[in-house]
Write an enzyme that holds these catalytic residues in place. Structure first.
Site, PDB file in Angstrom:
ATOM      1  N   GLU A   1      -9.639  12.283   7.881  1.00 47.18           N
ATOM      2  CA  GLU A   1      -9.396  13.869   7.091  1.00 47.18           C
ATOM      3  C   GLU A   1     -10.701  14.378   7.475  1.00 47.18           C
ATOM      4  OE1 GLU A   1      -6.858  14.104   3.553  1.00 47.18           O
ATOM      5  OE2 GLU A   1      -7.326  11.913   3.510  1.00 47.18           O
TER       6      GLU A   1
ATOM      7  N   ARG B   1      -7.599   3.511  13.361  1.00 47.07           N
ATOM      8  CA  ARG B   1      -6.635   4.952  13.608  1.00 47.07           C
ATOM      9  C   ARG B   1      -6.010   4.827  15.087  1.00 47.07           C
ATOM     10  NH1 ARG B   1      -5.651   6.085   8.557  1.00 47.07           N
ATOM     11  NH2 ARG B   1      -7.472   6.604   7.549  1.00 47.07           N
TER      12      ARG B   1
ATOM     13  N   TYR C   1       2.380   2.561  15.183  1.00 48.20           N
ATOM     14  CA  TYR C   1       3.199   2.994  13.804  1.00 48.20           C
ATOM     15  C   TYR C   1       4.712   3.533  14.053  1.00 48.20           C
ATOM     16  CZ  TYR C   1       2.865   8.425  13.721  1.00 48.20           C
ATOM     17  OH  TYR C   1       3.114   9.419  13.827  1.00 48.20           O
TER      18      TYR C   1
ATOM     19  N   LYS D   1      -3.875  -1.930  10.287  1.00 45.97           N
ATOM     20  CA  LYS D   1      -4.419  -2.139   8.832  1.00 45.97           C
ATOM     21  C   LYS D   1      -4.733  -3.434   8.459  1.00 45.97           C
ATOM     22  CE  LYS D   1      -3.165   1.938   7.489  1.00 45.97           C
ATOM     23  NZ  LYS D   1      -4.110   3.173   6.640  1.00 45.97           N
TER      24      LYS D   1
ATOM     25  N   GLU E   1      -9.264   3.930  -2.251  1.00 49.66           N
ATOM     26  CA  GLU E   1      -7.947   3.787  -2.851  1.00 49.66           C
ATOM     27  C   GLU E   1      -8.228   3.092  -4.237  1.00 49.66           C
ATOM     28  OE1 GLU E   1      -4.736   2.307  -0.773  1.00 49.66           O
ATOM     29  OE2 GLU E   1      -5.367   3.207   1.175  1.00 49.66           O
TER      30      GLU E   1
ATOM     31  N   GLN F   1      -3.546   2.178  15.051  1.00 52.38           N
ATOM     32  CA  GLN F   1      -2.453   2.604  14.217  1.00 52.38           C
ATOM     33  C   GLN F   1      -1.654   3.950  14.890  1.00 52.38           C
ATOM     34  OE1 GLN F   1      -4.249   4.532  10.659  1.00 52.38           O
ATOM     35  NE2 GLN F   1      -2.130   4.911   9.773  1.00 52.38           N
TER      36      GLN F   1
ATOM     37  N   TYR G   1       1.146   5.838  -0.739  1.00 54.79           N
ATOM     38  CA  TYR G   1       0.615   6.949   0.168  1.00 54.79           C
ATOM     39  C   TYR G   1       0.877   8.123  -0.693  1.00 54.79           C
ATOM     40  CZ  TYR G   1       0.658   9.668   4.891  1.00 54.79           C
ATOM     41  OH  TYR G   1       0.397  10.315   5.888  1.00 54.79           O
TER      42      TYR G   1
ATOM     43  N   THR H   1      -8.745  -5.827   4.218  1.00 55.35           N
ATOM     44  CA  THR H   1      -8.614  -4.999   2.951  1.00 55.35           C
ATOM     45  C   THR H   1      -9.670  -5.654   2.075  1.00 55.35           C
ATOM     46  OG1 THR H   1      -6.226  -4.681   3.557  1.00 55.35           O
ATOM     47  CG2 THR H   1      -7.119  -3.835   1.259  1.00 55.35           C
TER      48      THR H   1
ATOM     49  N   GLU I   1     -10.497   3.898   3.968  1.00 53.23           N
ATOM     50  CA  GLU I   1      -9.558   4.561   3.019  1.00 53.23           C
ATOM     51  C   GLU I   1      -9.920   4.238   1.685  1.00 53.23           C
ATOM     52  OE1 GLU I   1      -5.681   4.063   4.173  1.00 53.23           O
ATOM     53  OE2 GLU I   1      -5.598   5.643   5.744  1.00 53.23           O
TER      54      GLU I   1
ATOM     55  N   HIS J   1      -3.528  14.045   0.702  1.00 50.66           N
ATOM     56  CA  HIS J   1      -3.815  13.229   2.274  1.00 50.66           C
ATOM     57  C   HIS J   1      -2.668  13.226   2.967  1.00 50.66           C
ATOM     58  CE1 HIS J   1      -4.946   9.710   4.530  1.00 50.66           C
ATOM     59  NE2 HIS J   1      -3.733   9.118   4.238  1.00 50.66           N
TER      60      HIS J   1
ATOM     61  N   ASP K   1       0.781  -1.160  -0.130  1.00 48.70           N
ATOM     62  CA  ASP K   1       0.037   0.036   0.048  1.00 48.70           C
ATOM     63  C   ASP K   1       0.884   1.379   0.058  1.00 48.70           C
ATOM     64  OD1 ASP K   1      -2.135   1.197   0.143  1.00 48.70           O
ATOM     65  OD2 ASP K   1      -2.610   1.332   2.025  1.00 48.70           O
TER      66      ASP K   1
ATOM     67  N   ASP L   1      -9.102   0.324   2.248  1.00 46.96           N
ATOM     68  CA  ASP L   1      -8.263   0.029   3.173  1.00 46.96           C
ATOM     69  C   ASP L   1      -8.464   0.281   4.471  1.00 46.96           C
ATOM     70  OD1 ASP L   1      -5.575  -0.437   4.657  1.00 46.96           O
ATOM     71  OD2 ASP L   1      -4.718   1.363   3.949  1.00 46.96           O
TER      72      ASP L   1
ATOM     73  N   THR M   1      -4.714   6.403   0.170  1.00 41.47           N
ATOM     74  CA  THR M   1      -5.831   7.301   0.216  1.00 41.47           C
ATOM     75  C   THR M   1      -5.961   8.305  -0.866  1.00 41.47           C
ATOM     76  OG1 THR M   1      -6.014   6.829   2.643  1.00 41.47           O
ATOM     77  CG2 THR M   1      -7.469   8.445   1.797  1.00 41.47           C
TER      78      THR M   1
ATOM     79  N   ARG N   1       1.475  15.493  12.959  1.00 39.47           N
ATOM     80  CA  ARG N   1       2.692  16.290  13.576  1.00 39.47           C
ATOM     81  C   ARG N   1       2.494  17.673  13.634  1.00 39.47           C
ATOM     82  NH1 ARG N   1       4.114  12.414   9.809  1.00 39.47           N
ATOM     83  NH2 ARG N   1       4.162  14.040   8.183  1.00 39.47           N
TER      84      ARG N   1
HETATM   85 CA    CA Z   1      -3.824   3.157   2.896  1.00 37.65          CA
END
Ligand code: CA
Length: 422
Positions: free
Chosen positions: A369, A246, A253, A262, A210, A249, A123, A266, A208, A128, A121, A242, A355, A137
């Site tokens: 989001e 959260r 992560y 994740k 995708e 994750q 990004y 899927t 997500e 996104h 997968d 996906d 995403t 962050r």
């Molecule tokens: Ca994804």
């Protein structure tokens, strides 16, 4: 009124002769006999039976229980089979043979059309990645320093790629307890100040939206696939969800990326659209504002983007319309990057875009989001959500421009959330 033949489609049907996606189905009469089908309007052609009935040289490939043998056969075979299928469906001479082999779509069970080899997968949406960066962050740069130099990705779990319609059990795992005051947590979705994790059902289950690309022809070890090899190796594409927990994750992560948040599920669409059907949808990706290393440099290449218009619905309410044409990294660049270290490709490898989020808030491809980390309520008619509740159904649909103003429909991917296993 005489019943219309399934071979006579209404004008502009998005699953018409320009589309011809492949899937795998069973009938109620033979629930264990998987067959390759081609979707045509609201019917499905039993492609294996058609090949046998017409003494096609591709009867063995189309008589398989998955698309893998056909996908492994390579691009010349894909083109020849597609031409033959089109002839079966549109040449009046074949009508007496083909018409009895058309099944109404609603009478069939659809199965995972491919045997998934590896699942990766990416990004690839700048919008996104920047939105997630701002949430996770808040004091740093929205994009990490590597983002515009390489397509970031991770290896997912091939064994839990499920066909559209499979119920999604809410995953359990470690996550930090919610902050006491939700409004105070809005600037810190990761709850980094909380002391210790708890175990239980995810409280922040998300989707997500995708697009997945399916590898047909394999590549040998230590032989990178250049951008120009994209059409020789990639059989087709389809929608993918996906599913993402959260809270699991955001706790797990760092520093190695997504894992159990994740890998529980899927969802893949039941229909794989051949790349050839999407030729009119090819489009240039966004302008690159950082020079790319030669193996990724597509400035002089053919356009590898795709103009796909995606729609996300939760419980029947459309909540987003992500634009695939806004994706920064193309699938050809992802394929080149995935193999540049010498890693080989196998038939059935699936690599997904990440995403799909466009520049506008109405084009965001996940609840993380859309709700801005749970801060904002997302409207579903009279109801609202921040993350998914048990019973919620998520459906992704999409179309692409076809020839002469026609639309090419992509097969939907849907799934509903069921409560965590006690
Ligand atoms: Ca994804």
């Amino acid at each position: 009124m005489p019943q219309r033949s399934p071979l006579d489609l209404p004008e502009g049907d998005p699953f018409g002769p320009h589309n011809l996606p492949y899937g795998v189905f069973t009938t109620p009469h033979a629930p264990h006999l998987r067959r390759i089908g081609v979707r045509y309007g609201s019917h499905v052609l039993d492609a294996g039976a058609a090949a046998a009935a017409t003494a096609s040289p591709y009867a063995e490939l189309l008589g398989a229980a998955t698309l893998n043998p056909l996908m492994a056969a390579g691009r010349p075979a894909w083109q020849a089979v597609r031409a033959e299928v089109l002839d079966w469906l549109t040449n009046p001479a074949h009508r007496p043979t083909i018409e009895p082999l058309m099944h109404p779509l609603t009478t069939l069970a659809l199965h995972l059309p491919i045997e998934v080899a590896d699942y990766v997968d990416f990004y690839a949406s700048e919008h996104h990645a920047a939105n997630v960066g701002r949430m996770f962050r808040p004091d740093g740069d929205a994009l990490t320093p590597n983002w515009k130099h390489l397509p970031i990705g991770y290896h997912g779990r091939a064994g839990t790629v499920l066909v559209s319609g499979t119920p999604i059990v809410r995953p359990q795992g470690q996550h930090l307890p919610p902050a006491p005051d939700p409004s105070a947590a809005s600037s810190s979705p990761a709850h980094t100040s909380s002391p210790a994790p708890v175990f239980g059902p995810s409280l922040r289950l998300d989707f997500e939206a995708e697009v997945a690309f399916v590898v047909g022809a394999p590549s040998p070890l230590n032989t990178p696939v250049p951008l120009s090899g994209f059409h020789d190796h990639v059989f087709g594409l389809c929608l993918l969800n996906d599913w993402s927990a959260r809270d699991i994750q955001s706790w797990e992560y760092r520093p190695l990326g997504p894992f159990l948040g994740k890998s529980f599920a899927t969802s893949l669409a039941a229909w794989i659209t051949p790349l050839e059907a999407l030729a009119p949808a090819r489009t240039a990706p966004p302008a690159r504002d950082v020079p790319l290393l030669p193996y990724l440099d597509d400035s002089a290449a053919e356009p590898f983007g795709f103009d796909l218009r995606i729609e996300v619905a939760v419980n029947g309410h459309t909540i987003s319309r992500p634009l695939f044409s806004a994706m920064y990294w193309t699938a050809a660049q992802q394929l080149a990057h995935m193999t540049v270290n010498g890693a080989s490709l196998r038939t059935g490898d699936v690599f997904a875009s990440g995403t799909v989020s466009g520049p506008r808030p109405t084009e965001r491809g996940c609840l993380l989001e859309l709700s801005w980390g749970g801060r904002d309520q997302v409207r579903l008619g009279d109801d609202t959500r921040t993350f998914l509740e048990d019973g919620d159904e998520v459906t992704l649909t999409a179309w692409a421009p076809g020839p002469h103003g026609a639309r090419i429909g992509l097969g939907e991917v849907s799934g509903h959330v069921v409560p965590a296993t006690p």
